[in-house]
Scaffold this active site. Structure first.
Site, mmCIF file in Angstrom:
data_model
loop_
_atom_site.group_PDB
_atom_site.id
_atom_site.type_symbol
_atom_site.label_atom_id
_atom_site.label_comp_id
_atom_site.label_asym_id
_atom_site.label_seq_id
_atom_site.Cartn_x
_atom_site.Cartn_y
_atom_site.Cartn_z
ATOM 1 C CB SER A 1 -2.827 -3.297 1.369
ATOM 2 O OG SER A 1 -1.889 -2.864 0.415
ATOM 3 C CG HIS B 1 -4.909 -2.214 -3.956
ATOM 4 N ND1 HIS B 1 -4.398 -3.394 -3.474
ATOM 5 C CD2 HIS B 1 -4.682 -1.277 -2.994
ATOM 6 C CE1 HIS B 1 -3.892 -3.186 -2.265
ATOM 7 N NE2 HIS B 1 -4.043 -1.919 -1.966
#
Length: 185
Positions: free
Chosen positions: A39, A144
Site C-alpha cells: 500500500s 483496497h
C-alpha cells in the site's frame, strides 16, 4: 487522533519510511538489491529506488489519502486461520455480498473490506467456519475494495501530472508480486 484518519496516516507513514531509508543510506549502508512495500509502503519503495523525489512522493501520497478519505462508512478486518475459498463460502452462506477479500497476506491471513455495518457481522460466521481470529482493523475506510473505484479514477488522472524515472533497482509490485515494469512506474 488525527493519525487514525487516512488523509493524515498515509503521508505520515510515507515520511517515516522515506526518512528511515535516507537514514540508512546516510549511515553508509549499501543500496538494497530490491524494495517492496504494501500500500503506502510501495510509494516509499519507489522513492528509495529513485522513481520520483521525496516531494513528489509526498504529493502523491497526500492526494491518495485525501481522495481515499472521501469514502466514508467503511471497515476492514483481518481473518486469520481461514483460506480465501472458505471465507468466500462462509460469506455466501450468510448472504454477505458487499464485503471484498482484499489483502492476501498469506494463505491463512486474509483482510476483508466493506461497509462498516457489514464487516463486523462476519466475525461469527467466519469463526464458525474455522477462523482462529477476526481482528477489526483501525482504519477509516473500506480500503483496497470496490468502494475505492471513484478515488482510484481521480487518482489516476492526478498521477498523469507526474514524470517518473526508471527505478535504480527493482521494486516489487504489491499487486502482481513481480518487479514493476519500467514503462508502468
Amino acid at each position: 487522533e488525527r493519525l487514525g484518519q487516512t488523509q493524515f496516516t498515509q503521508p505520515a507513514l510515507y515520511v517515516c519510511c522515506a526518512l528511515e531509508y535516507l537514514a540508512a543510506t546516510d549511515e553508509g549502508k549499501n543500496a538494497p538489491d530490491f524494495t517492496a512495500g504494501h500500500s503506502v509502503g510501495e510509494y516509499a519503495a519507489l522513492f528509495a529506488a529513485g522513481a520520483f523525489d521525496f516531494i513528489d512522493g509526498l504529493r502523491l501520497v497526500a492526494k491518495r489519502g485525501e481522495l481515499m478519505s472521501k469514502v466514508e462508512g467503511g471497515a476492514m478486518a483481518a481473518v486469520i486461520g481461514l483460506e480465501p475459498t472458505a471465507i468466500k463460502s462462509a460469506m455466501e452462506a450468510c448472504g454477505q455480498d458487499d464485503v471484498d477479500l482484499v489483502n492476501f497476506n498469506s494463505p491463512s491471513q486474509i483482510v476483508i473490506s466493506g461497509p462498516a455495518a457489514s464487516v463486523p457481522k462476519l466475525e461469527g460466521p467466519l469463526k464458525e467456519a474455522g477462523a482462529r481470529h477476526f481482528v477489526v482493523l483501525n482504519v477509516s475506510g473500506a480500503f483496497h475494495s470496490r468502494y475505492m473505484q471513484e478515488p482510484s479514477e481521480e487518482f489516476s488522472a492526478f498521477v498523469e501530472e507526474f514524470n517518473f524515472s526508471s527505478p535504480r533497482f527493482p521494486v516489487i509490485s504489491n499487486v502482481e508480486a513481480t518487479p514493476h515494469d519500467e514503462a508502468r512506474v
